[in-house]
Design an enzyme around this catalytic site. Structure first.
Site, PDB file in Angstrom:
ATOM      1  CD  GLU A 252      -2.588  -1.057   2.715  1.00  0.00           C
ATOM      2  OE1 GLU A 252      -3.697  -1.600   2.792  1.00  0.00           O
ATOM      3  OE2 GLU A 252      -1.986  -0.552   3.686  1.00  0.00           O
ATOM      4  CE  LYS A 254       5.937   5.067   6.540  1.00  0.00           C
ATOM      5  NZ  LYS A 254       5.416   6.382   6.951  1.00  0.00           N
ATOM      6  CD  GLU A 304      -0.781   8.114   7.319  1.00  0.00           C
ATOM      7  OE1 GLU A 304       0.208   8.834   7.535  1.00  0.00           O
ATOM      8  OE2 GLU A 304      -0.958   7.009   7.864  1.00  0.00           O
ATOM      9  CG  PHE A 345      -4.127   1.556   6.280  1.00  0.00           C
ATOM     10  CD1 PHE A 345      -3.849   0.873   7.451  1.00  0.00           C
ATOM     11  CD2 PHE A 345      -3.762   2.887   6.199  1.00  0.00           C
ATOM     12  CE1 PHE A 345      -3.249   1.491   8.520  1.00  0.00           C
ATOM     13  CE2 PHE A 345      -3.149   3.524   7.269  1.00  0.00           C
ATOM     14  CZ  PHE A 345      -2.889   2.822   8.437  1.00  0.00           C
ATOM     15  NE  ARG A 420       9.092   0.003  15.152  1.00  0.00           N
ATOM     16  CZ  ARG A 420       8.952   0.935  16.079  1.00  0.00           C
ATOM     17  NH1 ARG A 420       9.011   0.595  17.350  1.00  0.00           N
ATOM     18  NH2 ARG A 420       8.740   2.189  15.759  1.00  0.00           N
ATOM     19  CE  LYS A 426       8.923   2.672   9.579  1.00  0.00           C
ATOM     20  NZ  LYS A 426       8.424   3.678  10.520  1.00  0.00           N
TER      21      LYS A 426
END
EC number: 6.5.1.1
Length: 556
Positions: A252, A254, A304, A345, A420, A426
């Site tokens: 996707e 960022k 976002e 998302f 994480r 990313k």
């Protein structure tokens, strides 16, 4: 519980460097003081409220200085002088109490419960005369305080306790006090906190119902959860291999915006940042878009918020959007000046918890409740493929569109709040910006001599300590430098000449030309030609870049 007993604990923790000893001290106190457990787990972190509670004491250092003067009879100039000498307004308060000019014959004994009640009252004061009421309330607490008590009262009011106790210590102490303290116990407390962001609830349940009770805690609409965090990949192929080596990945855009968690409860919509701040009032257009285009009775959606230029349709940088995040007044004007799109998302809850569901299922539920895509709300641009060329193409498109890069996700992965975990990576340009915390500073020379213009930057090592990676002194406009100074001066803990040591709280985005080995800084690295990009108010201190990341960039 007498507040003096808590102050004794503060002092003991402050003098204790070993985290294991701090954990044991807190665990013993929680066990011995069951009636105040729920207050202690927040007060020991230097704040009166749980992490997601958006109540704010709204007390500045200058208001606190006024309150100290009112309680002790000393002038504000004298308090200011002691503050400069010690670098700590709490220490200045202690000195003022020691030299109190208007000591009363009879003082009331402070209790933890009484102090908490006063702090909650301070947070509720609003409107005309509220600042005076806050000053009176703080002065009232200080007038009944011994010097050391005054020191910690002031630090608590300023939410800067300075005893070195973080969320990890509280987590381990709860596990040790009520569950036994094994790794499994700690994991149970951690998981419960991730879905509640409320150590008061976690401590109470651990004490009363143990591990089984903690396992029953679930996410709740209206109460934000810690978002799942991504690791950084050096390339598209590295990210694909890490998250899903044997299958397709979901990639996707960022976006260069603000990560948002949107809670839907009937007609009520609440918007939280990734740091759990409630910014619903700042984004009435997002609320309206969700109310119109999300068909769900209860939901927690993630996306976002990105600003766009109404004339060109192009996206705006985060630094422009941040003006809306911080604005509390004249919201209609900023809504018109900086319109936004909510790009969704993920879905963590749609009529039921989806945390244990794979990403593909969560996205299906998201698609099912999003009734229409408009300029105000739509799905984030994405691509599902196991072909690196297809993912590379999306990456190039994202950069060409002015976005930061892409997110690469495992379609079969569950949602892991706050972790994480390697389920999500990313991918951004190799030599990119770093998010770093300001650890020290020096006042500038010449016309900027009253501004903190030389900033020392720190990254996190494996233990969570900050290691400096260079000094930043370029890239600021006069207005930005004034803002930097305004935000750093309350964080000063020590002053020597024009140099100051800071509580590491302010996170900045910094660009640079290269990284070089350097014995000058305790990280052993230095950024070459660092330049200020902007404030990262959407990031917590725990989100700053790691020393491992700096080392990998250096190796490249």
């Amino acid at each position: 519980m007498e507040y003096g007993r808590l102050v004794e604990l503060y002092a003991e923790l402050s003098a204790t460097e070993a985290n294991t000893e701090q954990t044991a001290l807190i665990a013993r106190t929680l066990t011995a003081r069951p009636e105040t457990v729920e207050l202690l787990v927040t007060l020991l972190q230097g704040r009166p409220f749980v992490a997601w509670d958006d109540r704010d004491l709204g007390v500045s250092s200058s208001l606190t200085r006024t309150a100290i003067a009112k309680a002790t009879g000393h002038s504000e100039a004298q308090i200011e002088e002691w503050w400069r000498e010690t670098g700590d307004l709490g220490s200045a308060a202690a000195r003022a109490i020691e030299n109190d000019r208007q000591q009363t014959l009879f003082g009331q004994s402070l209790t933890v419960e009484g102090v908490q009640d006063t702090l909650e009252a301070i947070a509720a004061y609003d409107g005309a005369g509220s600042q005076e009421r806050k000053v009176d309330a703080i002065a009232g607490l200080l007038s009944d305080a011994e010097p050391e008590t005054a020191q910690y009262l002031v630090r608590t009011v300023l939410e800067n306790l300075r005893i070195g106790v973080g969320e990890g210590t509280i987590r381990d102490a709860i596990a040790q006090a009520f569950l036994g303290g094994s790794e499994a116990d700690i994991a149970a407390v951690e998981r419960a906190y991730q879905v509640t962001n409320d150590y008061r609830t976690v401590a109470a349940v651990a004490r009363g119902s143990g591990v089984e009770g903690l396992a029953e805690l679930e996410i709740q609409v209206g109460r934000p959860i810690a978002v799942m965090l991504a690791e950084k990949a050096e390339s598209v192929r590295t990210g694909m291999d890490r998250v899903a080596p044997d299958g397709p990945v979901l990639a996707e855009y960022k976006y260069d915006g603000m990560r948002a968690q949107v809670h839907v409860d009937g007609a009520d919509v609440t918007v939280f940042t990734r740091r759990l701040a409630d910014v619903t009032a700042q984004f009435p257009d997002v609320v309206a878009a969700v109310q119109e285009h999300v068909d769900a009775e209860q939901a927690i959606l993630e996306g976002e918020i990105v600003g766009y230029d109404p004339e060109t349709g192009g996206t705006l940088p985060f630094q422009t959007l941040s003006k809306r995040i911080k604005r509390k007044y004249d919201l209609q004007a900023t809504k018109t000046e900086i319109p936004v799109t909510l790009l969704l998302f993920d879905a963590m809850y749609v009529e039921e918890s989806l945390l244990e569901a794979p990403l593909t299922q969560r996205l299906d539920r998201l698609e099912s409740v999003l009734t229409e895509s408009t300029q105000e709300i739509e799905r984030a641009r994405n691509c599902m493929s196991e072909d690196p060329a297809a993912i590379e193409a999306l990456y190039e498109d994202a950069l060409a569109a002015g976005q930061e890069g892409i997110m690469v996700k495992n379609p079969a992965a569950t949602y892991q709040p706050g972790n994480r975990v390697g389920y999500m990576m990313k991918v951004k340009p190799t030599l990119e910006t770093l998010d770093l915390v300001v650890t020290r500073a020096t006042y500038s020379e010449g016309r900027r001599s009253n501004q903190l213009g030389r900033l020392y930057l720190g990254c996190r090592d494996a233990s969570g300590e900050f290691k400096e990676v260079g000094r930043l002194s370029t890239g600021f406009t006069d207005e930005e430098l004034a803002t930097v100074t305004e935000r750093l001066e309350p964080l000063i803990v020590e002053t020597e000449g024009r140099d100051v040591v800071l509580d590491p709280e302010l996170v900045l985005e910094v660009e640079f030309e290269e990284i070089q080995a350097s014995p000058e800084y305790d990280s052993s690295y230095a950024l070459r030609f660092p330049r200020f990009v902007g404030f990262r108010d959407d990031l917590a201190v725990s989100d700053v870049d790691t020393l491992d990341r700096v080392e990998r960039l250096y190796d490249q």
